[in-house]
Design a protein around this motif. Structure first.
Motif, PDB file in Angstrom:
ATOM      1  N   GLU A   1     -14.963 -37.763 -19.685  1.00 26.51           N
ATOM      2  CA  GLU A   1     -13.719 -37.697 -20.439  1.00 26.51           C
ATOM      3  C   GLU A   1     -13.190 -39.078 -20.812  1.00 26.51           C
ATOM      4  O   GLU A   1     -12.557 -39.252 -21.853  1.00 26.51           O
ATOM      5  CB  GLU A   1     -12.658 -36.960 -19.617  1.00 26.51           C
ATOM      6  CG  GLU A   1     -13.034 -35.551 -19.221  1.00 26.51           C
ATOM      7  CD  GLU A   1     -13.296 -34.654 -20.412  1.00 26.51           C
ATOM      8  OE1 GLU A   1     -12.632 -34.833 -21.457  1.00 26.51           O
ATOM      9  OE2 GLU A   1     -14.166 -33.783 -20.308  1.00 26.51           O
TER      10      GLU A   1
ATOM     11  N   ARG B   1      -4.156 -37.328 -17.545  1.00 29.28           N
ATOM     12  CA  ARG B   1      -4.382 -35.886 -17.673  1.00 29.28           C
ATOM     13  C   ARG B   1      -3.346 -35.165 -16.822  1.00 29.28           C
ATOM     14  O   ARG B   1      -3.095 -35.556 -15.678  1.00 29.28           O
ATOM     15  CB  ARG B   1      -5.791 -35.502 -17.235  1.00 29.28           C
ATOM     16  CG  ARG B   1      -6.143 -34.023 -17.512  1.00 29.28           C
ATOM     17  CD  ARG B   1      -7.618 -33.769 -17.261  1.00 29.28           C
ATOM     18  NE  ARG B   1      -7.958 -32.363 -17.376  1.00 29.28           N
ATOM     19  CZ  ARG B   1      -8.242 -31.719 -18.500  1.00 29.28           C
ATOM     20  NH1 ARG B   1      -8.206 -32.382 -19.650  1.00 29.28           N
ATOM     21  NH2 ARG B   1      -8.555 -30.441 -18.514  1.00 29.28           N
TER      22      ARG B   1
ATOM     23  N   GLN C   1      -4.402 -34.299 -22.236  1.00 32.01           N
ATOM     24  CA  GLN C   1      -5.176 -35.486 -21.870  1.00 32.01           C
ATOM     25  C   GLN C   1      -4.906 -36.606 -22.867  1.00 32.01           C
ATOM     26  O   GLN C   1      -4.796 -36.360 -24.074  1.00 32.01           O
ATOM     27  CB  GLN C   1      -6.665 -35.143 -21.869  1.00 32.01           C
ATOM     28  CG  GLN C   1      -7.565 -36.273 -21.386  1.00 32.01           C
ATOM     29  CD  GLN C   1      -8.964 -35.767 -21.103  1.00 32.01           C
ATOM     30  OE1 GLN C   1      -9.149 -34.866 -20.284  1.00 32.01           O
ATOM     31  NE2 GLN C   1      -9.948 -36.330 -21.771  1.00 32.01           N
TER      32      GLN C   1
END
Length: 343
Positions: A133, A259, A333
């Motif tokens: 991510e 996040r 996020q």
């Protein structure tokens, strides 16, 4: 502070299968032919090149929703929104008492201490998905990256810090893993990964909404700040001071990896009476607090101080195929960069 307990508890109790940030596997019969775009074939999965794509298992009108354990980018329909508003109204009608509101907000660290005392080590799952991510973590841990400093805020039991340590090839990396729970810091310091780190990691007690920077962290010295399900644990009144401290710690151009929970997440909708403290802000049964954010709200909060590199909503429809239950998860996020020049 907290892991995403709503997600972990849902997976554990209902055996839901593959999740964003989870390593469990859906039980699809071997004889079932699954199109590549639905099976998350690595050759076609956009997450490999665009971390904010959040998967490619799209639900079309022709699909049977109970074929898979999870679907990406599913926006709840009008009926679900109406159900959520009904739930919110019921929550507001039965708020937490004034006495409990005061005691949960006065010393929040003691509730996190109790939380970490009660949970076994198997409760906490390593966040191996973070590197996918947030590719910057690969950059700062690669060999030859030079002197780099990571500050993880709300490090909990080390389930972000320790996977970073294991992948690290940079001899000049320094990782500060901080939490305002003494028990969480004690748990990290007692871990074998901590003992094996040869001084790369320092676990310290620190309140992000306090007045000073973490022990050992100099102003303007941090390359990357990690905040995973942490901002939501603060009282909204604490957000401004937290941003001041993060800005002070970061170098110009340094990044925040973020996040957290989005409004309408399953964890919010299922709160019962006596848990609502103010709009989108609740106290759990164990005394810990949680806030649920709108994307636009985070744009305003973080955009006032930082450049917003990415900010998007990760929506998942989680399916319990055996019990024929559908559950909506919502996370937000982001990547925020400290401005190169501040006035």
């Amino acid at each position: 502070m907290a892991p995403d307990r709503g997600l972990e508890e849902t997976i554990t109790s209902l055996d839901l299968g593959t999740q964003h940030g989870d390593s469990t596997t859906g039980r699809i019969p071997a004889t079932e032919m699954i199109p590549p775009h639905l099976s998350h074939d690595p050759a076609t999965n956009a997450k490999q090149s665009d971390p904010f794509q959040f998967g490619q298992r799209f639900l079309s009108e022709d699909d049977d929703v109970f074929t898979y354990n999870a679907w990406d980018h599913v926006v709840p329909d009008t009926a679900h929104h109406e159900y959520c508003e009904t739930q919110y109204a019921a929550q507001r009608a039965s708020p937490v008492s004034d006495f409990d509101r005061a005691r949960f907000n006065e010393h929040p660290e003691k509730w996190w201490d109790l939380f970490y005392k009660q949970k076994s080590s198997t409760f906490f799952k390593d966040r191996k998905w973070l590197v996918q991510e947030f590719p910057v973590l690969n950059e700062v841990t690669r060999q030859g990256a030079g002197r780099k400093v990571i500050l993880e805020i709300g490090a909990g039991a080390g389930n972000t810090a320790f996977p970073i340590l294991r992948m690290n090839e940079n001899p000049d990396l320094k990782l500060f893993a901080v939490d305002f729970s003494k028990k969480a810091v004690e748990t990290m310091r007692n871990a074998q990964d901590y003992a094996n780190s040869k001084g790369v990691i320092a676990a310290e007690i620190w309140d992000v909404a306090g007045e000073a920077l973490p022990p050992g962290v100099d102003e303007g010295s941090v390359d990357v700040v990690i905040m995973i399900f942490i901002f939501s644990a603060l009282n909204p009144k604490q957000w401004p001071q937290a941003l001041v401290n993060i800005q002070r710690a970061l170098k110009p151009g340094g990044e925040v990896l973020f996040r957290d929970y989005g409004r309408g997440d399953l964890a919010q909708v299922r709160f019962k009476a006596g848990r609502w403290m103010e709009d989108n802000f609740y106290v759990r049964g164990d005394g810990t607090r949680v806030y649920f954010f709108e994307k636009e709200q985070l744009e305003t909060i973080w955009g006032s101080v930082f450049d917003i590199c990415n900010l998007d909503v990760d929506r998942r429809l989680i399916v319990n195929r055996q019990r024929r239950i559908k559950m909506y998860r919502c996370w937000i996020q982001g990547r925020f960069r400290k401005k190169e020049c501040t006035e």
